[in-house]
Design a protein around this motif. Structure first.
Motif, PDB file in Angstrom:
ATOM      1  N   ASP A   1      -0.778  -6.878   9.261  1.00 38.47           N
ATOM      2  CA  ASP A   1      -1.217  -8.111   8.459  1.00 38.47           C
ATOM      3  C   ASP A   1      -2.782  -8.406   8.668  1.00 38.47           C
ATOM      4  N   GLU A   2      -3.378  -7.595   9.662  1.00 36.21           N
ATOM      5  CA  GLU A   2      -4.801  -7.810   9.626  1.00 36.21           C
ATOM      6  C   GLU A   2      -5.407  -7.059   8.424  1.00 36.21           C
ATOM      7  N   MET A   3      -4.860  -5.769   7.971  1.00 38.83           N
ATOM      8  CA  MET A   3      -5.260  -5.142   6.877  1.00 38.83           C
ATOM      9  C   MET A   3      -4.809  -5.964   5.582  1.00 38.83           C
ATOM     10  N   LEU A   4      -3.677  -6.552   5.462  1.00 38.56           N
ATOM     11  CA  LEU A   4      -3.516  -7.442   4.534  1.00 38.56           C
ATOM     12  C   LEU A   4      -4.486  -8.576   4.219  1.00 38.56           C
ATOM     13  N   ALA A   5      -4.622  -9.093   5.277  1.00 36.01           N
ATOM     14  CA  ALA A   5      -5.695 -10.335   5.284  1.00 36.01           C
ATOM     15  C   ALA A   5      -7.126  -9.621   4.563  1.00 36.01           C
ATOM     16  N   SER A   6      -7.512  -8.689   4.989  1.00 39.98           N
ATOM     17  CA  SER A   6      -8.824  -8.187   4.528  1.00 39.98           C
ATOM     18  C   SER A   6      -8.541  -7.717   3.056  1.00 39.98           C
ATOM     19  N   LEU A   7      -7.464  -7.003   2.939  1.00 34.54           N
ATOM     20  CA  LEU A   7      -7.155  -6.722   1.109  1.00 34.54           C
ATOM     21  C   LEU A   7      -7.060  -8.043   0.311  1.00 34.54           C
ATOM     22  N   ARG A   8      -6.520  -8.753   0.895  1.00 34.03           N
ATOM     23  CA  ARG A   8      -6.573 -10.179   0.125  1.00 34.03           C
ATOM     24  C   ARG A   8      -7.868 -10.769  -0.402  1.00 34.03           C
ATOM     25  N   LEU A   9      -8.729 -10.503   0.903  1.00 30.12           N
ATOM     26  CA  LEU A   9     -10.130 -11.259   0.465  1.00 30.12           C
ATOM     27  C   LEU A   9     -10.641 -10.318  -0.562  1.00 30.12           C
ATOM     28  N   VAL A  10     -10.754  -9.091  -0.588  1.00 30.96           N
ATOM     29  CA  VAL A  10     -11.389  -7.965  -1.345  1.00 30.96           C
ATOM     30  C   VAL A  10     -10.672  -8.332  -2.772  1.00 30.96           C
ATOM     31  N   LEU A  11      -9.565  -8.344  -2.839  1.00 35.74           N
ATOM     32  CA  LEU A  11      -8.829  -8.374  -4.144  1.00 35.74           C
ATOM     33  C   LEU A  11      -9.325  -9.849  -4.957  1.00 35.74           C
ATOM     34  N   SER A  12      -9.199 -10.930  -4.003  1.00 35.96           N
ATOM     35  CA  SER A  12      -9.699 -12.107  -4.557  1.00 35.96           C
ATOM     36  C   SER A  12     -11.133 -12.217  -5.237  1.00 35.96           C
ATOM     37  N   THR A  13     -11.877 -11.320  -4.635  1.00 34.17           N
ATOM     38  CA  THR A  13     -13.208 -11.143  -4.985  1.00 34.17           C
ATOM     39  C   THR A  13     -13.321 -10.489  -6.121  1.00 34.17           C
ATOM     40  N   VAL A  14     -12.769  -9.380  -6.412  1.00 31.86           N
ATOM     41  CA  VAL A  14     -12.893  -8.542  -7.750  1.00 31.86           C
ATOM     42  C   VAL A  14     -12.054  -8.922  -8.870  1.00 31.86           C
ATOM     43  N   SER A  15     -11.211  -9.691  -8.639  1.00 29.72           N
ATOM     44  CA  SER A  15     -10.288 -10.271  -9.839  1.00 29.72           C
ATOM     45  C   SER A  15      -9.920 -11.584  -9.492  1.00 29.72           C
ATOM     46  N   ASP A  16     -10.340 -12.669 -10.765  1.00 28.59           N
ATOM     47  CA  ASP A  16     -10.060 -14.106 -10.414  1.00 28.59           C
ATOM     48  C   ASP A  16      -8.383 -14.482 -10.603  1.00 28.59           C
ATOM     49  N   ARG A  17      -7.519 -13.267 -10.851  1.00 28.32           N
ATOM     50  CA  ARG A  17      -6.461 -13.537 -11.430  1.00 28.32           C
ATOM     51  C   ARG A  17      -5.581 -12.566 -10.054  1.00 28.32           C
ATOM     52  N   PHE A  18      -6.151 -12.436  -8.740  1.00 29.32           N
ATOM     53  CA  PHE A  18      -5.192 -11.982  -7.836  1.00 29.32           C
ATOM     54  C   PHE A  18      -4.180 -13.155  -7.413  1.00 29.32           C
ATOM     55  N   LEU A  19      -2.753 -12.668  -7.657  1.00 36.35           N
ATOM     56  CA  LEU A  19      -1.884 -13.603  -7.296  1.00 36.35           C
ATOM     57  C   LEU A  19      -1.076 -13.425  -6.011  1.00 36.35           C
ATOM     58  N   GLU A  20      -1.894 -14.156  -4.986  1.00 36.54           N
ATOM     59  CA  GLU A  20      -1.731 -14.045  -3.476  1.00 36.54           C
ATOM     60  C   GLU A  20      -0.190 -14.446  -3.120  1.00 36.54           C
ATOM     61  N   PRO A  21       0.295 -15.411  -3.805  1.00 39.15           N
ATOM     62  CA  PRO A  21       1.612 -15.981  -3.386  1.00 39.15           C
ATOM     63  C   PRO A  21       2.913 -14.861  -3.772  1.00 39.15           C
ATOM     64  N   LEU A  22       2.532 -14.125  -4.633  1.00 39.63           N
ATOM     65  CA  LEU A  22       3.490 -12.986  -5.133  1.00 39.63           C
ATOM     66  C   LEU A  22       3.391 -11.812  -4.193  1.00 39.63           C
ATOM     67  N   PHE A  23       4.394 -11.708  -3.384  1.00 43.77           N
ATOM     68  CA  PHE A  23       4.207 -10.576  -2.150  1.00 43.77           C
ATOM     69  C   PHE A  23       5.555 -10.061  -1.781  1.00 43.77           C
ATOM     70  N   LEU A  24       5.610  -8.767  -1.681  1.00 40.02           N
ATOM     71  CA  LEU A  24       6.731  -7.967  -1.402  1.00 40.02           C
ATOM     72  C   LEU A  24       6.714  -7.410  -0.154  1.00 40.02           C
ATOM     73  N   ARG A  25       7.624  -7.519   0.752  1.00 36.02           N
ATOM     74  CA  ARG A  25       7.459  -6.491   2.035  1.00 36.02           C
ATOM     75  C   ARG A  25       8.679  -6.086   2.344  1.00 36.02           C
ATOM     76  N   VAL A  26       8.918  -4.760   2.559  1.00 36.35           N
ATOM     77  CA  VAL A  26      10.020  -3.879   2.858  1.00 36.35           C
ATOM     78  C   VAL A  26       9.632  -3.052   3.826  1.00 36.35           C
ATOM     79  N   PRO A  27      10.347  -3.180   5.111  1.00 38.41           N
ATOM     80  CA  PRO A  27      10.114  -2.307   6.271  1.00 38.41           C
ATOM     81  C   PRO A  27      10.699  -0.890   6.301  1.00 38.41           C
ATOM     82  N   LEU A  28       9.678  -0.099   5.919  1.00 38.35           N
ATOM     83  CA  LEU A  28      10.191   1.289   5.779  1.00 38.35           C
ATOM     84  C   LEU A  28       9.393   2.433   6.626  1.00 38.35           C
ATOM     85  N   ILE A  29       8.548   1.849   7.550  1.00 37.71           N
ATOM     86  CA  ILE A  29       7.581   2.638   8.231  1.00 37.71           C
ATOM     87  C   ILE A  29       8.436   3.526   9.544  1.00 37.71           C
TER      88      ILE A  29
END
Length: 209
Positions: free
Chosen positions: A132-160
């Motif tokens: 989750d900490e990485m995802l929070a940082s990545l969301r911040l970065v992507l929202s900076t580089v593109s004004d069409r980062f669609l944060e609400p659309l998110f898929l999580r599948v536990p495969l680790i």
């Protein structure tokens, strides 16, 4: 070849013909769970949509401002051409030391001062119940580089921690197949809606009062 060309899906049709999605794996590991998740998406994309997976971020040289413009390395140019040709981008990345992997951040650094990613629809997927900490940082970065980062659309599948055979078994389950299909359909619809909204309107006015 540094990426895997996708195939058209058999799902419901989108409003855009021959839409192209580029899925970028933040891991260059051979048996990466994030790459496996992106590869599996090829079986769930809607009709008239082609999904390609780029999983060789390790081939990109380390970013330097001195290597931009006419000095841009050919590997970077090839990668940026894939970004430019896509209608939308899906990123799935592992967490390294509670942060964005260096290879993925390096790829973003190559994009940030150029035009290819500007206004590009981007969504995130994740193949772990952690990170989750990485995802929070990545969301911040992507929202900076593109004004069409669609944060609400998110898929999580536990495969680790799962083997390739176990991953295939998980992704074959109806529950996760349905989640992947819905995620992709929603992304395609978001791209289609925005493209229609931004398309120029053809006037039917014949000039009569």
């Amino acid at each position: 070849m540094m990426f895997d060309v996708g195939r058209q899906g058999a799902g419901r049709q989108s409003n855009l013909i021959d839409m192209k999605l580029l899925a970028i794996s933040g891991s260059s590991r051979r048996n990466s769970t994030n790459t496996a998740l992106l590869m599996a998406m090829k079986d769930f994309v809607p009709a008239d949509v082609k999904l390609s997976v780029f999983h060789r971020l390790d081939t990109l040289p380390v970013f330097s401002p001195d290597a931009e413009e006419s000095n841009t390395p050919p590997q970077v140019i090839e990668f940026l051409e894939l970004v430019s040709a896509s209608d939308g981008i899906i990123i799935s990345s592992p967490e390294y030391v509670r942060a964005i992997p260096g290879g993925l951040k390096n790829a973003v650094d190559w994009m940030v001062s150029r035009f290819e990613v500007v206004g590009k629809p981007i969504v995130l997927a994740h193949a772990s119940h952690r990170g989750d900490e990485m995802l929070a940082s990545l969301r911040l970065v992507l929202s900076t580089v593109s004004d069409r980062f669609l944060e609400p659309l998110f898929l999580r599948v536990p495969l680790i921690g799962k083997s390739p055979d176990e991953i295939a078994d998980v992704l074959s389950q109806r529950e996760y197949g349905s989640q992947i299909s819905t995620f992709l359909s929603n992304f395609v619809e978001a791209i289609s809606f925005e493209s229609c909204r931004l398309a120029p309107v053809t006037s039917t006015d014949n000039g009569t009062p």
